[in-house]
Design a protein around this motif. Structure first.
Motif, PDB file in Angstrom:
ATOM      1  N   CYS A  83       0.755  -1.223   0.149  1.00 22.13           N
ATOM      2  CA  CYS A  83      -0.136   0.150  -0.016  1.00 22.13           C
ATOM      3  C   CYS A  83       0.888   1.262  -0.124  1.00 22.13           C
ATOM      4  CB  CYS A  83      -0.892   0.001   1.221  1.00 22.13           C
ATOM      5  SG  CYS A  83      -2.212  -1.134   0.900  1.00 22.13           S
ATOM      6  N   VAL A  93      -1.198   3.340  -2.534  1.00 23.40           N
ATOM      7  CA  VAL A  93      -2.696   3.419  -2.422  1.00 23.40           C
ATOM      8  C   VAL A  93      -2.683   3.991  -0.835  1.00 23.40           C
ATOM      9  CG1 VAL A  93      -4.147   1.855  -1.141  1.00 23.40           C
ATOM     10  CG2 VAL A  93      -2.845   0.842  -2.899  1.00 23.40           C
ATOM     11  N   THR A 153      -4.961  -2.281  -2.720  1.00 18.49           N
ATOM     12  CA  THR A 153      -3.788  -3.225  -2.323  1.00 18.49           C
ATOM     13  C   THR A 153      -3.140  -3.507  -3.546  1.00 18.49           C
ATOM     14  OG1 THR A 153      -4.619  -3.528  -0.400  1.00 18.49           O
ATOM     15  CG2 THR A 153      -2.810  -4.692  -0.615  1.00 18.49           C
TER      16      THR A 153
END
Length: 172
Positions: A83, A93, A153
């Motif tokens: 992430c 992310v 993810t």
């Protein structure tokens, strides 16, 4: 208010603001200050006692124990970099970890052990359930009249047509 306007105009990451200032702003008794801080900085919650105990334990281990850099890098690659980016490695992310959240051992451990204590504005977990029962969650990149675009993810990007969405919400 001047501080919050300055934060917003400079696009300062919430993790660049000292935690005591974040706590003060987000916990203010003044509704305007609290709501404005939440809108600009993001959501904050205090760590639970079990997390604080674990942070204390890991702090002692980090300061007194032997480092295993290869193992630490592998753990980060498998868990953090799905992430986050650090020095160009990983996915976007969540916030880039290169320059923020690592100012002290305490800040670093709090961000690792209780990463959802402060959810910076724009990094909330956006969840969509489609009419065919599929659930997609991640960072909302774009929302238009025709679609939403979500980064999940591992850097996977999904574009979902508005007419295919059963429900959507910002998760905890």
């Amino acid at each position: 208010e001047a501080f919050l306007n300055g934060v917003e105009s400079k696009r300062i990451a919430s993790s660049e603001i000292h935690p005591s200032v974040v706590r003060s702003l987000l916990g203010s008794k003044d509704d305007y200050v609290r709501n404005r801080a939440t809108a600009v900085i993001g959501r904050f919650r205090e760590s639970q006692p079990d997390k604080l105990k674990l942070i204390g334990s890991k702090r002692r281990m980090a300061l007194e124990g032997a480092a295993d850099l290869a193992n630490g890098r592998e753990v980060a690659r498998k868990t953090c970099f799905t992430c986050h980016k650090l020095h160009g490695e990983g996915h976007e992310v969540g916030p880039d970890l290169t320059g923020v959240g690592r100012s002290s051992i305490d800040a670093l451990l709090a961000n690792i052990i209780d990463p959802n204590q402060l959810i910076g504005k724009g990094y909330e977990n956006f969840e969509v359930e489609t009419k065919d029962g599929r659930v997609v969650a991640g960072r909302l990149l774009e929302e238009t009249a025709t679609h939403v675009r979500i980064l999940s993810t591992g850097g996977k990007e999904d574009v979902i047509a508005i007419q295919d969405i059963e429900s959507r919400r910002v998760g905890e």
